[in-house]
Enzyme design. Structure first.
Site, PDB file in Angstrom:
ATOM      1  N   ARG A  34       0.829  -1.218   0.000  1.00  0.00           N
ATOM      2  CA  ARG A  34       0.000   0.000   0.000  1.00  0.00           C
ATOM      3  C   ARG A  34       0.856   1.258   0.000  1.00  0.00           C
ATOM      4  O   ARG A  34       0.466   2.283  -0.551  1.00  0.00           O
ATOM      5  CB  ARG A  34      -0.930   0.002   1.206  1.00  0.00           C
ATOM      6  N   LYS A 199     -17.716 -15.294   2.445  1.00  0.00           N
ATOM      7  CA  LYS A 199     -19.077 -14.835   2.728  1.00  0.00           C
ATOM      8  C   LYS A 199     -19.867 -14.421   1.503  1.00  0.00           C
ATOM      9  O   LYS A 199     -19.473 -13.531   0.753  1.00  0.00           O
ATOM     10  CB  LYS A 199     -19.016 -13.651   3.690  1.00  0.00           C
ATOM     11  N   GLY A 355      -7.543  -9.194  -0.892  1.00  0.00           N
ATOM     12  CA  GLY A 355      -6.218  -9.546  -0.379  1.00  0.00           C
ATOM     13  C   GLY A 355      -5.765 -10.953  -0.717  1.00  0.00           C
ATOM     14  O   GLY A 355      -4.620 -11.157  -1.134  1.00  0.00           O
ATOM     15  N   GLY A 378     -13.132  -3.386   0.205  1.00  0.00           N
ATOM     16  CA  GLY A 378     -14.502  -2.882   0.385  1.00  0.00           C
ATOM     17  C   GLY A 378     -14.834  -1.785  -0.602  1.00  0.00           C
ATOM     18  O   GLY A 378     -15.922  -1.757  -1.186  1.00  0.00           O
TER      19      GLY A 378
HETATM   20  P1  AMP Z   1     -13.242 -13.161   1.851  1.00  0.00           P
HETATM   21  O1  AMP Z   1     -12.627 -12.260   2.875  1.00  0.00           O
HETATM   22  O2  AMP Z   1     -14.732 -13.178   1.889  1.00  0.00           O
HETATM   23  O3  AMP Z   1     -12.675 -12.949   0.466  1.00  0.00           O
HETATM   24  O4  AMP Z   1     -12.833 -14.627   2.277  1.00  0.00           O
HETATM   25  C1  AMP Z   1     -11.513 -15.084   2.415  1.00  0.00           C
HETATM   26  C2  AMP Z   1     -11.557 -16.290   3.273  1.00  0.00           C
HETATM   27  O5  AMP Z   1     -12.346 -17.306   2.666  1.00  0.00           O
HETATM   28  C3  AMP Z   1     -10.205 -16.917   3.519  1.00  0.00           C
HETATM   29  O6  AMP Z   1      -9.875 -16.757   4.872  1.00  0.00           O
HETATM   30  C4  AMP Z   1     -10.421 -18.402   3.171  1.00  0.00           C
HETATM   31  O7  AMP Z   1      -9.876 -19.287   4.128  1.00  0.00           O
HETATM   32  C5  AMP Z   1     -11.922 -18.520   3.191  1.00  0.00           C
HETATM   33  N1  AMP Z   1     -12.388 -19.659   2.400  1.00  0.00           N
HETATM   34  C6  AMP Z   1     -12.191 -19.871   1.102  1.00  0.00           C
HETATM   35  N2  AMP Z   1     -12.716 -21.057   0.720  1.00  0.00           N
HETATM   36  C7  AMP Z   1     -13.252 -21.618   1.829  1.00  0.00           C
HETATM   37  C8  AMP Z   1     -13.930 -22.837   2.084  1.00  0.00           C
HETATM   38  N3  AMP Z   1     -14.160 -23.720   1.111  1.00  0.00           N
HETATM   39  N4  AMP Z   1     -14.326 -23.080   3.336  1.00  0.00           N
HETATM   40  C9  AMP Z   1     -14.082 -22.177   4.314  1.00  0.00           C
HETATM   41  N5  AMP Z   1     -13.468 -21.010   4.132  1.00  0.00           N
HETATM   42  C10 AMP Z   1     -13.043 -20.717   2.909  1.00  0.00           C
END
Ligand code: AMP
Length: 397
Positions: A34, A199, A355, A378
């Site tokens: 950054r 999520k 990230g 975000g």
């Molecule tokens: P986000 O911040 O929503 O982009 O999510 C990133 C997170 O998603 C990371 O910490 C990953 O470990 C998690 N993630 C990705 N695939 C899976 C999965 N199949 N089950 C659980 N967590 C996941």
């Protein structure tokens, strides 16, 4: 929105909001991406004859009061190292120490103010606090794209106090707005959206709004299981957001109505929770769409990676945000790495945000193969949802 080139900066003190909210480890800057991303703007300001630069940023989440581990000192040191010039610091971001330090700056010198979130007025966008910040410069520049979706004093309060000719966008913020805005306005077809991560709820807004513009949606990562559940598939012990099953089903219906294909994982790598390195050693391949009861899907399987790769290879535009698996664990990185490689190899115009996706590209040493890597998680999602970012709106008019 005025660009840097349109602002009169000569012989001026420039107050610039940057996003130096960098990850720290053991009190040191763990990743200075950054800081480096803002260097072109910093250099462009310092190149103007007689210009002096006052930088302000937040770091971490202090609760409106000073916190020893979140002082800007180590960030200022790292900036000095990458800039190759000294960077002064002040004990506070407003008040006598900041005002004296700003007044003592010579031409071409840089001052890093203390963490703006040490004051509750920052996040509250308090007018009096904004006025105290605004005193520190004659021209305001915002280069903090990663903070542009927040209506805080340093992003909105300060520019609101200034006339149009005394505020504008830094090079990074301008590039982000142009790149992401360009994706909404004129993406080369076919436009393929690749999303992953944990999520559904944080990405459903962007999925809904981009549905009108994309030609295919590829969903991997933990969020894919909520979509699979919405189709009635068994997902075992995989991550599933109960509240998001209905919105996911509605999105699938809307995509079907528009004839936009939505590709979900068709095979997986799976493990018995809790998902840790011990579980990783016993992970198994599931060569089917449905996941057996005790298992949780932790990565997309090779057949899915291949299908996703084919779509990405024949795209005109690719936007990718979010990992395909639990990338914190080595063994579950394969799907994300395969997608990263496919995005780099694609002749499409490629944009990556988030990230974990960027980290996968960095780990493979292929980040330079991406046309635009967004610095704001975000903020980039909100912009792509078609929302006006408060920090950008405050620079206009
Ligand atoms: P986000 O911040 O929503 O982009 O999510 C990133 C997170 O998603 C990371 O910490 C990953 O470990 C998690 N993630 C990705 N695939 C899976 C999965 N199949 N089950 C659980 N967590 C996941």
């Amino acid at each position: 929105m005025r660009t840097l080139g349109e602002l009169e900066l000569r012989e001026r003190t420039v107050l610039m909001r940057v996003d130096f909210n960098v990850p720290l480890a053991g009190g040191q800057v763990a990743d200075d991406a950054r800081i480096r991303a803002t260097l072109p703007t910093i250099r462009a300001v310092l190149d103007r004859r007689g210009a002096r630069l006052v930088l302000m940023s937040h770091l971490g989440r202090p609760s409106g009061a000073p916190e020893a581990g979140l002082r800007m000192g180590t960030v200022a040191q790292r900036l000095a190292a990458v800039l190759g010039a000294p960077v002064r610091t002040a004990a506070d971001c407003v008040g006598p120490s900041a005002e004296t330090a700003a007044a003592q700056l010579g031409a071409g010198e840089v001052l890093m103010l203390e963490n703006v979130r040490f004051h509750p007025g920052e996040q509250a966008n308090d007018g009096r606090f904004a006025a105290r910040l605004a005193k520190l410069g004659q021209v305001y520049v915002n280069d903090a794209f990663g903070a542009a979706h927040r209506a805080h004093a340093s992003t909105v309060g300060v520019p609101a106090l200034l006339p149009a000719h005394a505020k504008g966008a830094g090079l990074l913020l301008q590039r982000e707005v142009e790149e992401l805005g360009g994706l909404l306005a004129r993406p080369a077809a076919p436009f393929v959206l690749v999303v992953g991560g944990a999520k559904v709820s944080s990405k459903i807004g962007v999925l809904r709004s981009l549905l009108e513009r994309v030609d295919a949606i590829l969903i991997g990562g933990g969020m894919a299981y909520t979509f699979l559940a919405a189709q009635g598939a068994a997902v075992g012990a995989s991550l599933k957001e109960e509240d998001a099953v209905r919105p996911a089903a509605q999105l699938l219906d809307a995509a079907a109505a528009r004839r936009v294909p939505v590709l979900l994982p068709d095979d997986h790598l799976a493990a018995i929770p809790p998902i840790d390195t011990a579980a990783a050693r016993r992970a198994v391949a599931v060569a089917a769409r449905e996941i057996p009861d005790r298992l949780a899907g932790v990565d997309i399987g090779p057949r899915t990676a291949c299908a996703f790769g084919e779509r990405i290879a024949s795209a005109g535009t690719v936007l990718w945000n979010g990992p395909m698996g639990v990338t914190e664990i080595d063994r579950f990185r394969g799907g994300t790495q395969a997608v990263a490689q496919a995005v780099v190899d694609s002749p499409a115009h490629t944009v990556v945000g988030g990230g974990d996706s960027v980290a996968a590209l960095q780990a493979l040493g292929i980040v330079a193969g991406i046309d635009h890597v967004s610095t704001g998680g975000g903020a980039s999602l909100e912009l792509l949802e078609g929302r006006t970012l408060p920090g950008v709106a405050a620079l206009c008019g």
